[in-house]
Write a protein that holds these residues in place. Sequence first.
Motif, PDB file in Angstrom:
ATOM      1  N   GLY A 161     -18.007  15.147 -62.077  1.00  0.00           N
ATOM      2  CA  GLY A 161     -16.723  15.801 -62.312  1.00  0.00           C
ATOM      3  C   GLY A 161     -15.522  14.947 -61.973  1.00  0.00           C
ATOM      4  O   GLY A 161     -14.384  15.357 -62.179  1.00  0.00           O
ATOM      5  N   ASP A 162     -15.771  13.760 -61.455  1.00  0.00           N
ATOM      6  CA  ASP A 162     -14.685  12.901 -60.966  1.00  0.00           C
ATOM      7  C   ASP A 162     -14.693  11.576 -61.722  1.00  0.00           C
ATOM      8  O   ASP A 162     -15.698  10.871 -61.707  1.00  0.00           O
ATOM      9  N   ILE A 163     -13.580  11.287 -62.411  1.00  0.00           N
ATOM     10  CA  ILE A 163     -13.547  10.047 -63.204  1.00  0.00           C
ATOM     11  C   ILE A 163     -12.704   8.950 -62.548  1.00  0.00           C
ATOM     12  O   ILE A 163     -12.422   7.934 -63.150  1.00  0.00           O
ATOM     13  N   HIS A 164     -12.280   9.164 -61.318  1.00  0.00           N
ATOM     14  CA  HIS A 164     -11.525   8.125 -60.597  1.00  0.00           C
ATOM     15  C   HIS A 164     -12.491   7.021 -60.179  1.00  0.00           C
ATOM     16  O   HIS A 164     -13.409   7.289 -59.403  1.00  0.00           O
ATOM     17  N   ASP A 165     -12.270   5.807 -60.692  1.00  0.00           N
ATOM     18  CA  ASP A 165     -13.237   4.761 -60.336  1.00  0.00           C
ATOM     19  C   ASP A 165     -12.606   3.446 -59.866  1.00  0.00           C
ATOM     20  O   ASP A 165     -13.310   2.475 -59.637  1.00  0.00           O
ATOM     21  N   ILE A 166     -11.301   3.420 -59.726  1.00  0.00           N
ATOM     22  CA  ILE A 166     -10.642   2.168 -59.331  1.00  0.00           C
ATOM     23  C   ILE A 166     -11.105   1.741 -57.930  1.00  0.00           C
ATOM     24  O   ILE A 166     -11.531   0.600 -57.728  1.00  0.00           O
ATOM     25  N   GLY A 167     -11.053   2.661 -56.991  1.00  0.00           N
ATOM     26  CA  GLY A 167     -11.460   2.346 -55.616  1.00  0.00           C
ATOM     27  C   GLY A 167     -12.943   2.042 -55.516  1.00  0.00           C
ATOM     28  O   GLY A 167     -13.349   1.082 -54.847  1.00  0.00           O
ATOM     29  N   LYS A 168     -13.734   2.819 -56.222  1.00  0.00           N
ATOM     30  CA  LYS A 168     -15.189   2.590 -56.228  1.00  0.00           C
ATOM     31  C   LYS A 168     -15.509   1.200 -56.766  1.00  0.00           C
ATOM     32  O   LYS A 168     -16.385   0.506 -56.238  1.00  0.00           O
ATOM     33  N   ASN A 169     -14.794   0.781 -57.803  1.00  0.00           N
ATOM     34  CA  ASN A 169     -15.035  -0.554 -58.368  1.00  0.00           C
ATOM     35  C   ASN A 169     -14.674  -1.666 -57.383  1.00  0.00           C
ATOM     36  O   ASN A 169     -15.330  -2.713 -57.357  1.00  0.00           O
ATOM     37  N   ILE A 170     -13.647  -1.437 -56.599  1.00  0.00           N
ATOM     38  CA  ILE A 170     -13.268  -2.435 -55.586  1.00  0.00           C
ATOM     39  C   ILE A 170     -14.364  -2.515 -54.520  1.00  0.00           C
ATOM     40  O   ILE A 170     -14.796  -3.603 -54.126  1.00  0.00           O
ATOM     41  N   VAL A 171     -14.831  -1.354 -54.083  1.00  0.00           N
ATOM     42  CA  VAL A 171     -15.920  -1.312 -53.103  1.00  0.00           C
ATOM     43  C   VAL A 171     -17.152  -2.024 -53.667  1.00  0.00           C
ATOM     44  O   VAL A 171     -17.809  -2.809 -52.980  1.00  0.00           O
ATOM     45  N   SER A 172     -17.433  -1.775 -54.932  1.00  0.00           N
ATOM     46  CA  SER A 172     -18.595  -2.367 -55.596  1.00  0.00           C
ATOM     47  C   SER A 172     -18.566  -3.895 -55.530  1.00  0.00           C
ATOM     48  O   SER A 172     -19.537  -4.545 -55.110  1.00  0.00           O
ATOM     49  N   VAL A 173     -17.434  -4.466 -55.909  1.00  0.00           N
ATOM     50  CA  VAL A 173     -17.351  -5.923 -55.947  1.00  0.00           C
ATOM     51  C   VAL A 173     -17.358  -6.514 -54.531  1.00  0.00           C
ATOM     52  O   VAL A 173     -17.939  -7.578 -54.288  1.00  0.00           O
ATOM     53  N   MET A 174     -16.762  -5.791 -53.586  1.00  0.00           N
ATOM     54  CA  MET A 174     -16.753  -6.283 -52.199  1.00  0.00           C
ATOM     55  C   MET A 174     -18.161  -6.294 -51.602  1.00  0.00           C
ATOM     56  O   MET A 174     -18.540  -7.229 -50.897  1.00  0.00           O
ATOM     57  N   LEU A 175     -18.927  -5.250 -51.875  1.00  0.00           N
ATOM     58  CA  LEU A 175     -20.305  -5.194 -51.365  1.00  0.00           C
ATOM     59  C   LEU A 175     -21.135  -6.313 -51.986  1.00  0.00           C
ATOM     60  O   LEU A 175     -21.878  -7.013 -51.286  1.00  0.00           O
TER      61      LEU A 175
END
Length: 208
Positions: free
Chosen positions: A98-112
């Motif tokens: 239900g949530d399409i906000h992905d900017i922060g998640k993408n940053i976390v993804s690349v950092m991990l």
Amino acid sequence: STPLDILYQAVLSGDKDNIVSYINEALKTGLSPMELLDKALIPGIEEVGRRYGAGIYFLPQLMMAGETMTKSFERLRPELAKGPAKKAGTVVLATVKGDIHDIGKNIVSVMLANHGFEVIDLGKNVANEEILRVAAEQKANIIGLSALMTTTMVHMQEIIKLVKEQGLNCKVMVGGAAVTEHYAREIGADGYAIDAVEAVNVAKKLAS
Ligand code: B1M
């Protein structure tokens, strides 16, 4: 004005046509990709959120700013991704259903990924069952969940419950603007991080 001011303003005005050239200029001055995110782009999108919440901005402006942020991140992603040194663990990452906000998640993804984690990024608006299925299949050490809305963060609690019910040997880490440390504790999450840098620290602790 400084390169950081220019980027901040470009996010506020949703200037998606010029943002990449502004970023190129800023990088030429020796600023790091992380500095651009932390000191200009993220503060910019947070101000957009504040203005939207206050009724100063409306949905079209929110969307333009969101697209500008996404373009910025696409430009910065290769600069941030340096290639993992060793395998720190496997993280299945998703923005909840239900949530399409992905900017922060993408940053976390690349950092991990940058810090040696194998990241299986399932994207946004991902069903609980899908997250559980992939985590089990891939024997993930960590399930990482992002939620930006009070209406969607409830899925985190459901997923934690399912992890326990299914006896998965997997830690759950949560984050995203809607989530607080208090909420994370309340729903029984194993970890919470306020930003992408902290997310790496927490993931390292959980995987060790
Ligand atoms: Co929307 N939106 N939005 N939005 N949006 C918010 C979240 C909102 C707070 C704005 C507001 O009202 N002030 C509000 C939610 C209210 C609430 O529930 N409390 C809201 C709303 C209402 C909506 C819509 C419903 C609007 C509408 O259609 N009427 C709609 C919902 C769509 C949906 O999801 N079903 C919507 C849509 C959108 C856009 C598509 C236009 C766009 C998103 C584009 C995209 O993501 N591709 C958008 C944006 C841009 C925002 C704001 C302005 C900015 C979000 C963002 O990218 N922040 C936001 C306001 C805000 O958050 N204050 C808002 C920057 C990003 C780097 O931060 O994601 O928090 P964040 O990630 C951080 C940390 O939280 C942490 O690390 C990151 C890096 O530091 N982190 C983790 C994140 N995930 C983590 C996971 C971890 C650990 C750390 O572990 C696994």
